[in-house]
Scaffold this active site. Structure first.
Site, mmCIF file in Angstrom:
data_model
loop_
_atom_site.group_PDB
_atom_site.id
_atom_site.type_symbol
_atom_site.label_atom_id
_atom_site.label_comp_id
_atom_site.label_asym_id
_atom_site.label_seq_id
_atom_site.Cartn_x
_atom_site.Cartn_y
_atom_site.Cartn_z
ATOM 1 N N PRO A 9 4.385 2.990 -38.723
ATOM 2 C CA PRO A 9 5.725 2.534 -39.087
ATOM 3 C C PRO A 9 6.059 2.670 -40.563
ATOM 4 O O PRO A 9 5.241 2.365 -41.429
ATOM 5 C CB PRO A 9 5.734 1.053 -38.681
ATOM 6 C CG PRO A 9 4.315 0.677 -38.499
ATOM 7 C CD PRO A 9 3.584 1.934 -38.108
ATOM 8 N N ASN A 10 7.259 3.155 -40.778
ATOM 9 C CA ASN A 10 7.884 3.262 -42.104
ATOM 10 C C ASN A 10 7.318 4.390 -42.966
ATOM 11 O O ASN A 10 7.838 4.650 -44.046
ATOM 12 C CB ASN A 10 7.807 1.920 -42.860
ATOM 13 C CG ASN A 10 8.530 0.824 -42.115
ATOM 14 O OD1 ASN A 10 9.672 1.007 -41.714
ATOM 15 N ND2 ASN A 10 7.870 -0.290 -41.872
ATOM 16 N N TYR A 22 3.807 3.606 -53.496
ATOM 17 C CA TYR A 22 3.496 4.702 -52.575
ATOM 18 C C TYR A 22 3.710 6.103 -53.146
ATOM 19 O O TYR A 22 3.480 7.094 -52.460
ATOM 20 C CB TYR A 22 4.326 4.545 -51.290
ATOM 21 C CG TYR A 22 4.031 3.243 -50.564
ATOM 22 C CD1 TYR A 22 2.748 2.972 -50.089
ATOM 23 C CD2 TYR A 22 5.016 2.280 -50.376
ATOM 24 C CE1 TYR A 22 2.456 1.782 -49.447
ATOM 25 C CE2 TYR A 22 4.732 1.080 -49.730
ATOM 26 C CZ TYR A 22 3.451 0.836 -49.271
ATOM 27 O OH TYR A 22 3.157 -0.341 -48.633
ATOM 28 N N ASN A 73 -3.067 6.629 -40.366
ATOM 29 C CA ASN A 73 -2.510 5.594 -41.234
ATOM 30 C C ASN A 73 -1.539 4.828 -40.346
ATOM 31 O O ASN A 73 -0.410 5.280 -40.113
ATOM 32 C CB ASN A 73 -1.792 6.190 -42.450
ATOM 33 C CG ASN A 73 -1.270 5.098 -43.382
ATOM 34 O OD1 ASN A 73 -1.252 3.920 -43.033
ATOM 35 N ND2 ASN A 73 -0.838 5.505 -44.558
ATOM 36 N N GLU A 97 -9.616 6.000 -41.048
ATOM 37 C CA GLU A 97 -8.445 5.198 -41.421
ATOM 38 C C GLU A 97 -8.028 5.577 -42.842
ATOM 39 O O GLU A 97 -8.867 5.633 -43.735
ATOM 40 C CB GLU A 97 -8.807 3.714 -41.349
ATOM 41 C CG GLU A 97 -7.672 2.811 -41.766
ATOM 42 C CD GLU A 97 -8.041 1.321 -41.711
ATOM 43 O OE1 GLU A 97 -9.103 0.967 -41.143
ATOM 44 O OE2 GLU A 97 -7.258 0.529 -42.250
ATOM 45 N N HIS A 99 -5.198 5.034 -46.102
ATOM 46 C CA HIS A 99 -4.097 4.316 -46.738
ATOM 47 C C HIS A 99 -3.796 4.937 -48.080
ATOM 48 O O HIS A 99 -4.724 5.309 -48.820
ATOM 49 C CB HIS A 99 -4.437 2.831 -46.944
ATOM 50 C CG HIS A 99 -4.600 2.110 -45.653
ATOM 51 N ND1 HIS A 99 -3.538 1.770 -44.861
ATOM 52 C CD2 HIS A 99 -5.719 1.718 -45.006
ATOM 53 C CE1 HIS A 99 -3.997 1.171 -43.773
ATOM 54 N NE2 HIS A 99 -5.314 1.136 -43.823
HETATM 55 O O1 CA2 Z 1 -1.022 2.093 -48.210
HETATM 56 C C1 CA2 Z 1 -0.743 2.476 -47.074
HETATM 57 O O2 CA2 Z 1 -0.862 3.639 -46.699
HETATM 58 C C2 CA2 Z 1 -0.148 1.471 -46.067
HETATM 59 O O3 CA2 Z 1 -0.682 1.784 -44.790
HETATM 60 C C3 CA2 Z 1 1.345 1.689 -46.080
HETATM 61 C C4 CA2 Z 1 2.105 0.681 -45.202
HETATM 62 C C5 CA2 Z 1 1.677 -0.741 -45.529
HETATM 63 O O4 CA2 Z 1 2.308 -1.646 -44.628
HETATM 64 C C6 CA2 Z 1 0.181 -0.918 -45.467
HETATM 65 O O5 CA2 Z 1 -0.131 -2.247 -45.840
HETATM 66 C C7 CA2 Z 1 -0.521 0.038 -46.404
HETATM 67 C C8 CA2 Z 1 3.603 0.750 -45.414
HETATM 68 C C9 CA2 Z 1 4.223 2.101 -45.394
HETATM 69 C C10 CA2 Z 1 5.661 1.934 -45.751
HETATM 70 O O6 CA2 Z 1 5.979 2.912 -46.688
HETATM 71 C C11 CA2 Z 1 7.195 2.844 -47.279
HETATM 72 C C12 CA2 Z 1 7.459 3.839 -48.167
HETATM 73 C C13 CA2 Z 1 8.658 3.867 -48.813
HETATM 74 C C14 CA2 Z 1 9.598 2.899 -48.565
HETATM 75 C C15 CA2 Z 1 9.341 1.883 -47.684
HETATM 76 C C16 CA2 Z 1 8.123 1.866 -47.014
#
Ligand code: CA2
Length: 146
Positions: A9-10, A22, A73, A97, A99
């Protein structure tokens, strides 16, 4: 070797917001880079991104007999979803996994992974490069066990 890359998700929003956490690389950029790295490793890659937990589980089930390894991920589901861990264990395909962020340096609720106990390895905190590092590690592991 066939490696499936699954994003949760997202992650389709990567590169559009929260660049301080990110980065600015988009998911399409990450996939393009993985294809290039995969060519030099002899890995054929497929990609799926789903926002729903059930959709992710269905995508994992669909890999049975079609992938030798998985990079996953699962986004926020990584911290909570026993159902995704069960799906990954259920298809018996080794997975890493991944991240982007270092989840262990973030809020307490992100410092636990539901998937890690069933994973070959976890790569986190290298930004978008986490994916390529995970691919190299998984490809090496699969080649050794071929
Ligand atoms: O660090 C990672 O790859 C995560 O899996 C990313 C997830 C987060 O919930 C995990 O704790 C760690 C979130 C991805 C959302 O990415 C976004 C990017 C831009 C704008 C909004 C969300």
């Amino acid at each position: 070797m066939r490696i499936a890359v699954i994003n949760g998700p997202n992650l389709n929003l990567l590169g559009t917001r929260e660049p301080e956490i990110y980065g600015t690389t988009t998911l399409a950029d990450i996939e393009k880079n993985l294809i290039e790295a995969g060519e030099s490793l002899g890995a054929e890659l497929t990609f799926v991104q789903k926002n729903g937990e059930g959709e992710l589980i269905d995508a994992i089930h669909a890999l049975r007999g079609k992938a030798d390894g998985i990079l996953v991920n699962a986004g926020a589901y990584s911290h909570t979803s026993l159902a995704i861990r069960d799906a990954l264990a259920g298809v018996s395909i080794p997975f890493v996994e991944v991240h982007i962020s270092n989840i262990y340096a973030r809020e307490p609720e992100r410092r636990h992974s539901a998937l890690a106990p069933a994973a070959v390895a976890v790569v986190c905190g290298f930004g978008a490069d986490s994916y390529e590092l995970a691919l190299r590690g998984l490809a090496g592991r699969l080649a050794k066990h071929a």
